[in-house]
Structures are given as structure tokens and as C-alpha cells.
Scaffold this active site. Sequence first.
Site, PDB file in Angstrom:
ATOM      1  N   ASP A 165      14.368 -18.098 -86.983  1.00  0.00           N
ATOM      2  CA  ASP A 165      14.034 -16.687 -86.675  1.00  0.00           C
ATOM      3  C   ASP A 165      14.873 -15.930 -87.504  1.00  0.00           C
ATOM      4  O   ASP A 165      14.602 -15.047 -88.232  1.00  0.00           O
ATOM      5  CB  ASP A 165      13.810 -16.479 -85.246  1.00  0.00           C
ATOM      6  CG  ASP A 165      15.203 -16.926 -84.549  1.00  0.00           C
ATOM      7  OD1 ASP A 165      16.208 -17.511 -85.175  1.00  0.00           O
ATOM      8  OD2 ASP A 165      15.336 -16.546 -83.297  1.00  0.00           O
ATOM      9  N   ASP A 200      22.401 -15.591 -89.082  1.00  0.00           N
ATOM     10  CA  ASP A 200      23.402 -14.511 -88.858  1.00  0.00           C
ATOM     11  C   ASP A 200      24.722 -15.034 -89.527  1.00  0.00           C
ATOM     12  O   ASP A 200      24.946 -15.113 -90.740  1.00  0.00           O
ATOM     13  CB  ASP A 200      23.338 -14.161 -87.481  1.00  0.00           C
ATOM     14  CG  ASP A 200      24.336 -13.069 -87.002  1.00  0.00           C
ATOM     15  OD1 ASP A 200      24.284 -12.112 -87.630  1.00  0.00           O
ATOM     16  OD2 ASP A 200      25.108 -13.344 -86.044  1.00  0.00           O
TER      17      ASP A 200
END
Length: 176
Positions: free
Chosen positions: A100, A103
Amino acid sequence: MPEKYVERVLLTKEEIQKRVISLGQQISNDYAGKELLLICVLKGAVVFLSDLMRAITVPVFIDFMAVSSYGAATESSGIVRILKDLDCSIDNRHCLIVEDIIDTGLTLLYLKENLLSRKPASLKIVTLLDKPDRRRVDIEPDYCGFRIPDEFVVGYGLDFNECYRSLPDVCVLGEK
Ligand code: 5GP
């Protein structure tokens, strides 16, 4: 802890849909004549997986992995645990990790090294979202939907504390 709320839409469902179709076309071209195993990282990537797999025209198979994520916090601990492993063997198969969001990159680096040790024919990464400013390790996706600024986002599968996954747009979470 300060209260969180949906502050604004960052990516509309129309923008996401258009980009996912184009990613599907690119992946279909790159894997022409091959079969592809999509490895979905639970739970955040399920909505992306379900749209992406229908945009890919080569034969696809799917399997799922769950790794520890932030839980109720919005900062990576750097400690990765496998909560659910794949059901199938990836030995000698073309594999694409479906994420998804990247980071710090800590989760994906761990996952990539873990999966490479299982000797796939190839291993690439597709992520819907990338926050390059936050990277702490040297890892890049092979396919990326959108590069986004350093903001905490929810929707289109992404959660905060298991909430907001069903929002059709990707939205920025703010603090009251
Ligand atoms: P990393 O290990 O790259 O720091 O973190 C990756 C995981 O952290 C993602 O798969 C996702 O679960 C979570 N994460 C990172 N940034 C965000 C964000 O902005 N929103 C949400 N909902 N999850 C995030």
C-alpha cells in the site's frame, strides 16, 4: 493522545483508478508471456490488489502475507514480525510484492530479503504510494502509483487504528 480526523482528500478515486489501470498495463507489458504471483501485504494493500489484479492481462495468482505494522501509532518501530506467512511456495516463480505504502522502507526491506531467500525466479515491488522523504533504508519500488509528501494518509485500504479503510479516496489525517 490528540484526536484524529480526515482533514482533506489527497488523491481522488478517479485519479487512483486511472493510475492503477496504467500500472496494470505497464506490468502486463513487462511480464508478457509469463505467469505472475502477486504477494499482497495485508491488510492495507487489499483494495489496491483487487483493482490492480483486474488491470493485469497476464495470468496472475495471489497470496497474502501479514507483517507487524504501526498498530495505534503513526511511527515505524523498525521491528518487523511475520504474522501470517504465504500459503504457497515461491520457488522459481515470478513474484511481485503488492504494497500500500512505503514509508521508512524498513518493512519492505525485511520482506524483500525474506522472500529472496526462498529463491523466486524474480522479485519486484509495486506500491500504490511512496513517501520518499521518510526513507531510512536503501530500497525503491519497481512500480509506484504516486509519490506523496510526508503526511499520514488513510483510505483506499489504508487505516488508522483499523478505521477509514473503506474510504474510496486517499485522505490526509489531521489532529484536532
Ligand atoms: P515502513 O516500514 O515503510 O516505514 O512502513 C510501511 C507500513 O507502514 C505500510 O505498509 C503501512 O502499513 C504503514 N504506513 C506507513 N505510512 C503510512 C501512512 O501514511 N498511512 C497509513 N495508514 N499507514 C502507513
